[in-house]
Write an enzyme that holds these catalytic residues in place. Structure first.
Site, mmCIF file in Angstrom:
data_model
loop_
_atom_site.group_PDB
_atom_site.id
_atom_site.type_symbol
_atom_site.label_atom_id
_atom_site.label_comp_id
_atom_site.label_asym_id
_atom_site.label_seq_id
_atom_site.Cartn_x
_atom_site.Cartn_y
_atom_site.Cartn_z
ATOM 1 C CE1 TYR A 150 -7.277 14.524 65.960
ATOM 2 C CE2 TYR A 150 -5.491 13.654 64.618
ATOM 3 C CZ TYR A 150 -6.780 14.123 64.731
ATOM 4 O OH TYR A 150 -7.583 14.199 63.606
ATOM 5 C CG ASP A 151 -0.990 10.124 67.209
ATOM 6 O OD1 ASP A 151 -1.535 11.012 66.546
ATOM 7 O OD2 ASP A 151 0.243 9.966 67.241
ATOM 8 C CD GLU A 152 -2.197 5.720 71.749
ATOM 9 O OE1 GLU A 152 -3.146 4.908 71.771
ATOM 10 O OE2 GLU A 152 -1.093 5.442 71.261
ATOM 11 C CB VAL A 192 2.393 22.269 56.242
ATOM 12 C CG1 VAL A 192 1.543 21.305 55.433
ATOM 13 C CG2 VAL A 192 3.544 22.803 55.400
ATOM 14 C CG ASN A 195 1.823 27.317 59.630
ATOM 15 O OD1 ASN A 195 0.944 28.001 60.162
ATOM 16 N ND2 ASN A 195 2.509 26.400 60.285
ATOM 17 N N GLY A 210 13.212 20.861 59.648
ATOM 18 C CA GLY A 210 14.048 19.779 59.169
ATOM 19 C C GLY A 210 14.602 20.152 57.811
ATOM 20 C CG ASP A 211 15.670 16.918 55.196
ATOM 21 O OD1 ASP A 211 14.423 16.894 55.216
ATOM 22 O OD2 ASP A 211 16.362 15.888 55.158
ATOM 23 N NE ARG A 216 3.092 15.293 57.171
ATOM 24 C CZ ARG A 216 4.268 14.867 57.601
ATOM 25 N NH1 ARG A 216 5.025 14.128 56.801
ATOM 26 N NH2 ARG A 216 4.697 15.170 58.795
ATOM 27 C CG ASP A 278 6.825 16.291 61.328
ATOM 28 O OD1 ASP A 278 5.662 15.979 61.052
ATOM 29 O OD2 ASP A 278 7.523 17.059 60.643
#
Length: 314
Positions: A150-152, A192, A195, A210-211, A216, A278
């Site tokens: 996606y990024d590229e 997110v 979800n 993660g923590d 965002r 991420d």
């Protein structure tokens, strides 16, 4: 204007179609429904100013009637490998939409001497070392990781758009879209906010990876569409960030969703499942959008979630 809008059945594409039609334009929507949803545009079936073409933009686009503006939104957009609609599960289609799709849509713009707008993304900044991210920041992107498709694709799409602007004198715009939410997001989107809302609707604890202190910045869809429309009508050719600079941690977001939905189940951490690459922080610098477009978001996250929750309750 007669406007060709690719990705018209997607979350953002369908909202932008509504805005264009409300402004009196004629819209030719194009989508192959790989991640778009027919239900997003069913309300437009009786609109005489809307027509639809079922087509994959990675294939040659044949349009016989003049087009005044080409708007290229088509692309899978979710980074979540747990979602069948996430671009890690549609890697070739994602690359083709960004590369071949941009080439084909620019070809339409060149053939009709149309204006052109590319929907790019904050993902071109990768896992940023600059915070907040300005349009001049070149990014910290992994070209080989699972997010790279996606990024590229979007980085190439921006480069190709500017090449057509410089070499073929195409009148172009590039919008870098930051995290957006609102009605018409797919429940199985994998991002997110869907979800969290889906888990909350089922009374389940909200899963954070993660923590939960990665941040965002979430922009409500109506605000985003306003910014893109202003950019479309401007004469600015270089990329412009459109997003909400109000930063929030994923943990704070989860607590807010639980509060607004009345979900008593709390939060569950899955530290070992944080997605590869991420980004830890993501926040737009919108100084440019404020100065050249007179734009900034108006909807708070609390207000936007209250407008979004009924969509997930259906």
């Amino acid at each position: 204007m007669r406007i060709l809008l690719t990705g018209a059945a997607g979350f953002l594409g369908s909202h932008f179609a509504d805005r264009l039609l409300a402004e009196g334009h004629m819209v030719i929507g194009m989508d192959n429904f790989i991640t778009g949803n027919r239900e997003n545009i069913v309300h437009l079936n009786e609109n005489p100013n809307f027509s639809f073409i079922f087509h994959d933009v990675s294939n040659f686009i044949q349009v016989t009637s003049p087009i005044d503006y080409v708007v290229h939104f088509a692309s899978p957009a979710s980074p979540n490998p747990a979602s069948p609609l996430g671009y890690p599960n549609l890697p070739i289609q994602t690359l083709k939409a960004g590369a071949l799709g941009t080439h084909n849509t620019l070809g339409v713009a060149r053939a009709f001497k149309s204006k052109f707008l590319l929907a790019s993304t904050s993902e071109i900044y990768g896992d940023p070392l600059e915070h907040p991210q300005k349009e001049t920041y070149r990014g910290n992107v992994d070209p080989l990781g699972p997010r790279s498709v996606y990024d590229e694709a979007k980085r190439f799409a921006e480069a190709l758009t500017m090449a057509y602007h410089r070499f073929h004198n195409i009148d172009t715009r590039i919008v870098r879209i930051f995290n957006t939410y609102g009605p018409r997001m797919r429940i199985d989107d994998g991002r997110v906010i869907p979800n969290f809302l889906l888990q909350a609707m089922h009374g389940e604890p909200l899963t954070i990876y993660g923590d939960g202190y990665q941040t965002r910045s979430f922009c409500y869809v109506d605000d985003l569409i306003e910014g893109i429309y202003r950019l479309m009508m401007s004469d600015y050719h270089a990329p412009v960030n459109i997003g909400n600079p109000a930063e929030i941690s994923i943990r704070e977001l989860a607590n807010l969703v639980n509060e607004l939905t009345g979900n008593p189940s709390g939060i569950i951490e899955q530290a070992e499942k944080r997605h590869s690459n991420d980004p830890q922080r993501r926040q737009p610098d919108i100084t440019l959008a404020r100065s050249i477009l007179g734009w900034e978001p108006k909807t708070s996250l609390r207000e936007g979630l209250l407008l979004t929750i009924p969509h997930f309750k259906k």
